[in-house]
Scaffold this active site. Structure first.
Site, mmCIF file in Angstrom:
data_model
loop_
_atom_site.group_PDB
_atom_site.id
_atom_site.type_symbol
_atom_site.label_atom_id
_atom_site.label_comp_id
_atom_site.label_asym_id
_atom_site.label_seq_id
_atom_site.Cartn_x
_atom_site.Cartn_y
_atom_site.Cartn_z
ATOM 1 N N CYS A 110 42.349 41.043 54.740
ATOM 2 C CA CYS A 110 40.910 41.243 54.500
ATOM 3 C C CYS A 110 40.062 40.054 54.943
ATOM 4 O O CYS A 110 38.857 40.186 55.124
ATOM 5 C CB CYS A 110 40.655 41.512 53.029
ATOM 6 S SG CYS A 110 41.567 42.927 52.422
ATOM 7 N N HIS A 244 33.382 40.372 50.773
ATOM 8 C CA HIS A 244 34.400 41.388 51.040
ATOM 9 C C HIS A 244 34.214 42.534 50.043
ATOM 10 O O HIS A 244 33.998 42.311 48.856
ATOM 11 C CB HIS A 244 35.793 40.766 50.897
ATOM 12 C CG HIS A 244 36.897 41.764 51.044
ATOM 13 N ND1 HIS A 244 36.882 42.754 51.996
ATOM 14 C CD2 HIS A 244 38.048 41.939 50.326
ATOM 15 C CE1 HIS A 244 37.975 43.482 51.886
ATOM 16 N NE2 HIS A 244 38.696 43.017 50.880
ATOM 17 N N ASN A 274 37.459 49.960 50.526
ATOM 18 C CA ASN A 274 37.927 48.675 51.050
ATOM 19 C C ASN A 274 38.553 48.924 52.425
ATOM 20 O O ASN A 274 39.606 49.541 52.528
ATOM 21 C CB ASN A 274 38.958 48.086 50.071
ATOM 22 C CG ASN A 274 39.526 46.755 50.542
ATOM 23 O OD1 ASN A 274 39.283 46.332 51.669
ATOM 24 N ND2 ASN A 274 40.289 46.105 49.682
HETATM 25 N N1 ACO Z 1 42.785 56.893 38.474
HETATM 26 C C1 ACO Z 1 42.932 56.927 37.136
HETATM 27 N N2 ACO Z 1 43.578 55.971 36.451
HETATM 28 C C2 ACO Z 1 44.109 54.948 37.144
HETATM 29 C C3 ACO Z 1 43.995 54.851 38.545
HETATM 30 C C4 ACO Z 1 43.306 55.890 39.203
HETATM 31 N N3 ACO Z 1 43.137 55.901 40.540
HETATM 32 N N4 ACO Z 1 44.599 53.716 38.957
HETATM 33 C C5 ACO Z 1 45.075 53.102 37.851
HETATM 34 N N5 ACO Z 1 44.784 53.863 36.752
HETATM 35 C C6 ACO Z 1 45.108 53.589 35.368
HETATM 36 C C7 ACO Z 1 46.311 52.680 35.218
HETATM 37 O O1 ACO Z 1 47.507 53.442 35.275
HETATM 38 C C8 ACO Z 1 46.074 52.066 33.849
HETATM 39 O O2 ACO Z 1 46.448 52.991 32.881
HETATM 40 P P1 ACO Z 1 47.227 52.499 31.541
HETATM 41 O O3 ACO Z 1 46.238 51.582 30.861
HETATM 42 O O4 ACO Z 1 47.516 53.760 30.824
HETATM 43 O O5 ACO Z 1 48.428 51.756 32.041
HETATM 44 C C9 ACO Z 1 44.552 51.962 33.791
HETATM 45 O O6 ACO Z 1 44.036 52.868 34.790
HETATM 46 C C10 ACO Z 1 44.029 50.551 34.097
HETATM 47 O O7 ACO Z 1 44.723 50.063 35.223
HETATM 48 P P2 ACO Z 1 44.460 48.624 35.809
HETATM 49 O O8 ACO Z 1 45.313 48.402 37.015
HETATM 50 O O9 ACO Z 1 44.505 47.619 34.715
HETATM 51 O O10 ACO Z 1 42.923 48.816 36.277
HETATM 52 P P3 ACO Z 1 41.910 47.717 36.715
HETATM 53 O O11 ACO Z 1 40.713 47.815 35.881
HETATM 54 O O12 ACO Z 1 42.553 46.384 36.918
HETATM 55 O O13 ACO Z 1 41.497 48.270 38.169
HETATM 56 C C11 ACO Z 1 41.913 47.866 40.470
HETATM 57 C C12 ACO Z 1 42.478 48.403 39.164
HETATM 58 C C13 ACO Z 1 40.716 48.698 40.858
HETATM 59 C C14 ACO Z 1 42.998 47.986 41.536
HETATM 60 C C15 ACO Z 1 41.496 46.371 40.293
HETATM 61 O O14 ACO Z 1 42.539 45.671 39.673
HETATM 62 C C16 ACO Z 1 41.132 45.692 41.592
HETATM 63 O O15 ACO Z 1 40.110 45.963 42.192
HETATM 64 N N6 ACO Z 1 41.933 44.698 42.029
HETATM 65 C C17 ACO Z 1 41.614 43.913 43.198
HETATM 66 C C18 ACO Z 1 41.883 44.653 44.470
HETATM 67 C C19 ACO Z 1 41.506 43.795 45.648
HETATM 68 O O16 ACO Z 1 40.625 42.984 45.543
HETATM 69 N N7 ACO Z 1 42.160 43.935 46.789
HETATM 70 C C20 ACO Z 1 41.776 43.093 47.902
HETATM 71 C C21 ACO Z 1 42.812 42.838 48.801
HETATM 72 S S1 ACO Z 1 43.369 44.290 49.635
HETATM 73 C C22 ACO Z 1 44.052 43.748 51.119
HETATM 74 O O17 ACO Z 1 44.066 42.601 51.413
HETATM 75 C C23 ACO Z 1 44.659 44.745 52.051
#
Ligand code: ACO
Length: 320
Positions: A110, A244, A274
């Site tokens: 990214c 980003h 993204n």
């Molecule tokens: N739909 C519904 N529920 C979901 C989904 C979905 N698509 N995805 C995860 N959940 C659930 C999980 O299973 C979890 O359930 P549980 O509590 O029963 O276990 C709950 O939602 C919360 O999951 P978390 O992973 O804790 O959710 P979080 O609030 O952290 O959001 C996310 C996840 C969006 C991925 C976030 O962590 C994020 O944005 N991380 C950074 C990503 C990023 O910046 N990437 C950049 C680099 S990418 C690259 O370089 C190619």
């Protein structure tokens, strides 16, 4: 001598995949994706190849800059997976454009667009180039596991291009890397060697979202602050921030910690998701299309991604 941005362009696939449609493929909902990430839809390749998108963005940027392929002294493509393992995507672009200059790829995920700007800066500093084409474009729908709701809802395809020419637009650029394969990685596909003793890993993008999120928030705020200071500016002197586009909550956290008005942060994530290396380049081209920048505006870019890499820079817009 460094560079100024002479022209920009972008390209995304035609097909739009909405959160509602995704909800028929994996257990998710528009409500979860919108509130947890800010993404409403993303563009996904069906008929388009990554090369076609690169050429569209490049042609738009060259037209915008008033530069033709024969004027280019260098082509750098930031992508984590081009059309071929070899030749590089930049060489494929060079052939399609009819350019004759050196061409190579950069893989910084990214952060790729900012890595490419930093590399280009070195060529300008050494007096080796007068016009450089930088393309940052990814096609993550090819490497996402479409059964994994943790990742498949986050990504889209597309990217942008910029033509750079000699100038003083770049005020500061910095790239970092912190070798880490545990929180964000995508292994190669099948190994063809009958001699190799290690098993192939599934060729899907793996991400530990919460861990990457922590890294992202810290990197974004630190990167923006550092780039502004090193450019000899203050937060009050910044006109635009191009962060980003990984998660709207990461951007909103940066807004809450910096003394830059919220409306100065470019947000394109709801439309594109993204797009990895393409993200900052799309946001730049979109902003130019909308006529947001005026001559003299100070723009900060900041990105983070697999590696774990980061990149940040300050550019003064010097086009009318
Ligand atoms: N739909 C519904 N529920 C979901 C989904 C979905 N698509 N995805 C995860 N959940 C659930 C999980 O299973 C979890 O359930 P549980 O509590 O029963 O276990 C709950 O939602 C919360 O999951 P978390 O992973 O804790 O959710 P979080 O609030 O952290 O959001 C996310 C996840 C969006 C991925 C976030 O962590 C994020 O944005 N991380 C950074 C990503 C990023 O910046 N990437 C950049 C680099 S990418 C690259 O370089 C190619």
């Amino acid at each position: 001598m460094s560079f100024s941005i002479l022209g920009t362009g972008k390209a995304v696939p035609e097909y739009v995949l909405t959160n509602d449609e995704l909800s028929t493929m994996v257990e998710t909902s528009d409500e979860w994706i919108s509130t947890r990430t800010g993404i409403k839809r993303r563009h996904i390749c069906k008929s388009e190849t990554i090369t076609e998108l690169c050429i569209k963005a490049s042609n738009e940027a060259m037209q915008n800059a008033g530069v033709s392929a024969k004027d280019l002294d260098l082509i750098i493509c930031a992508t984590l997976r081009g059309e071929y393992i070899t030749p590089s995507q930049a060489c494929v672009i060079q052939k399609e454009l009819g350019a004759t200059c050196p061409a190579f790829d950069i893989n910084a995920a990214c952060s790729g667009f900012i890595y490419a700007l930093d590399v280009a800066d070195g060529f300008f500093a050494r007096g080796r180039v007068k016009k450089v084409l930088v393309i940052a474009l990814d096609n993550l729908s090819n490497i996402v596991d479409w059964k994994d709701r943790n990742t498949c809802v986050l990504f889209g395809d597309g990217g942008g291009a910029a033509v750079l020419g000699e100038g003083d637009g770049l005020k500061y650029v910095e790239i970092t890397a912190k070798g880490d394969t545990s929180v964000l990685q995508c292994p190669h596909g099948e190994n063809t060697s009958p001699f190799y003793e290690h098993p192939s890993k599934p060729p899907y993008l793996y991400m530990n979202g919460p861990e990457v999120y922590k890294f992202a928030v810290v990197s974004m705020v630190r990167g923006i602050r550092n780039a502004i200071r090193k450019a000899g500016l203050t937060e009050e002197e910044i006109d635009w921030v191009i962060p980003h586009q990984a998660n709207i909550r990461i951007i909103e956290t940066a807004v809450s910690k910096l003394k830059i008005p919220s409306e100065r942060f470019i947000r394109t994530i709801s439309e594109y998701g993204n797009t990895s290396g393409g993200s900052c380049a799309i946001a730049l081209a979109d902003s130019v299309e909308k006529g947001l920048f005026k001559k003299g505006d100070n723009i900060v870019f900041c990105a983070f991604g697999a590696g774990l890499t980061t990149g940040s820079c300050v550019i003064t817009w010097d086009k009318d």
